[in-house]
Scaffold this active site. Structure first.
Site, PDB file in Angstrom:
ATOM      1  N   GLY A  52       0.898  -1.045   0.037  1.00  0.00           N
ATOM      2  CA  GLY A  52       0.347  -0.034   0.120  1.00  0.00           C
ATOM      3  C   GLY A  52       0.735   1.248  -0.396  1.00  0.00           C
ATOM      4  O   GLY A  52       0.540   2.133   0.283  1.00  0.00           O
ATOM      5  N   HIS A  53       2.343   1.009  -0.125  1.00  0.00           N
ATOM      6  CA  HIS A  53       2.808   2.523  -0.345  1.00  0.00           C
ATOM      7  C   HIS A  53       3.819   2.209  -1.680  1.00  0.00           C
ATOM      8  O   HIS A  53       5.108   1.845  -0.602  1.00  0.00           O
ATOM      9  CB  HIS A  53       3.645   2.482   1.477  1.00  0.00           C
ATOM     10  CG  HIS A  53       3.904   3.879   2.011  1.00  0.00           C
ATOM     11  ND1 HIS A  53       5.522   3.835   1.923  1.00  0.00           N
ATOM     12  CD2 HIS A  53       3.671   4.900   2.255  1.00  0.00           C
ATOM     13  CE1 HIS A  53       5.317   5.491   2.252  1.00  0.00           C
ATOM     14  NE2 HIS A  53       4.483   6.123   2.778  1.00  0.00           N
ATOM     15  N   TYR A  54       3.702   2.545  -2.078  1.00  0.00           N
ATOM     16  CA  TYR A  54       2.796   2.822  -2.743  1.00  0.00           C
ATOM     17  C   TYR A  54       2.404   1.917  -4.536  1.00  0.00           C
ATOM     18  O   TYR A  54       3.839   1.564  -5.286  1.00  0.00           O
ATOM     19  CB  TYR A  54       2.906   4.486  -3.464  1.00  0.00           C
ATOM     20  CG  TYR A  54       3.304   5.731  -2.638  1.00  0.00           C
ATOM     21  CD1 TYR A  54       1.950   6.144  -2.052  1.00  0.00           C
ATOM     22  CD2 TYR A  54       4.287   5.919  -2.012  1.00  0.00           C
ATOM     23  CE1 TYR A  54       1.609   7.247  -0.779  1.00  0.00           C
ATOM     24  CE2 TYR A  54       4.209   6.917  -1.005  1.00  0.00           C
ATOM     25  CZ  TYR A  54       3.023   7.977  -0.689  1.00  0.00           C
ATOM     26  OH  TYR A  54       2.969   8.087   0.339  1.00  0.00           O
ATOM     27  N   ILE A  59       7.755   2.737  -1.819  1.00  0.00           N
ATOM     28  CA  ILE A  59       8.938   2.938  -0.608  1.00  0.00           C
ATOM     29  C   ILE A  59       8.540   2.481   0.243  1.00  0.00           C
ATOM     30  O   ILE A  59       7.511   2.592   0.492  1.00  0.00           O
ATOM     31  CB  ILE A  59       8.675   4.978  -1.363  1.00  0.00           C
ATOM     32  CG1 ILE A  59       8.740   5.028  -2.870  1.00  0.00           C
ATOM     33  CG2 ILE A  59       9.796   5.802  -0.729  1.00  0.00           C
ATOM     34  CD1 ILE A  59       8.379   6.201  -3.055  1.00  0.00           C
TER      35      ILE A  59
END
Length: 143
Positions: A52-54, A59
């Site tokens: 979820g990041h990203y 990252i």
């Protein structure tokens, strides 16, 4: 109808503390008196936070970099820690950490009133990723 979303489950760090960082932080050097240390961690694509990041541009979040520093500070019997994390006094993020990066950390300790302070720098092959100052309270001390 309620939609169910699969959420990554936190893993457990040493001592049973929940964490979302699965990477294994290794202390590679520590002075005999424990005032300086070096540590390393390989950030793999398997880290749950990348989902979820990203998406499509992963990252490693800054809070996860701090988790790696915290683990480096508290790993091993020779570590100078005698208490719990009382505060993140400062954290500055200078560069991104990506899947496949090796995060190299240097830690320097000094005694302060009521505990210990750890100044840490985390870097990748591209240069400095973060610096942080963590304060640890002596057992039974004030936070």
């Amino acid at each position: 109808m309620t939609e169910t979303v699969d959420t990554p489950v936190a893993t457990r760090a040493r001592g049973g503390r929940p964490t979302s960082v699965a990477a294994d932080v290794k202390v590679t050097a520590r002075t005999e008196e424990g005032l300086t240390a070096a540590a390393r961690v390989v950030i793999t694509e398997a880290e749950l936070v990348f989902a979820g990041h990203y998406p499509d541009f992963p990252i490693f979040p800054g809070v996860c970099v701090l988790e790696c520093v915290q683990r480096a500070a508290t790993t091993g019997e020779a570590g100078p820690l005698h208490g719990d994390l009382a505060a993140v006094e400062s954290a500055r993020f200078a560069g991104a950490v990506y899947p496949g990066d090796t995060l190299e950390m240097t830690l320097k300790w000094r005694r302060v009133e009521g505990g210990l302070r750890c100044d840490a720098v985390a870097s990748t092959e591209r240069g400095k990723a973060a610096s942080a100052r963590l304060r640890y309270a002596d057992p039974g001390g004030e936070r």
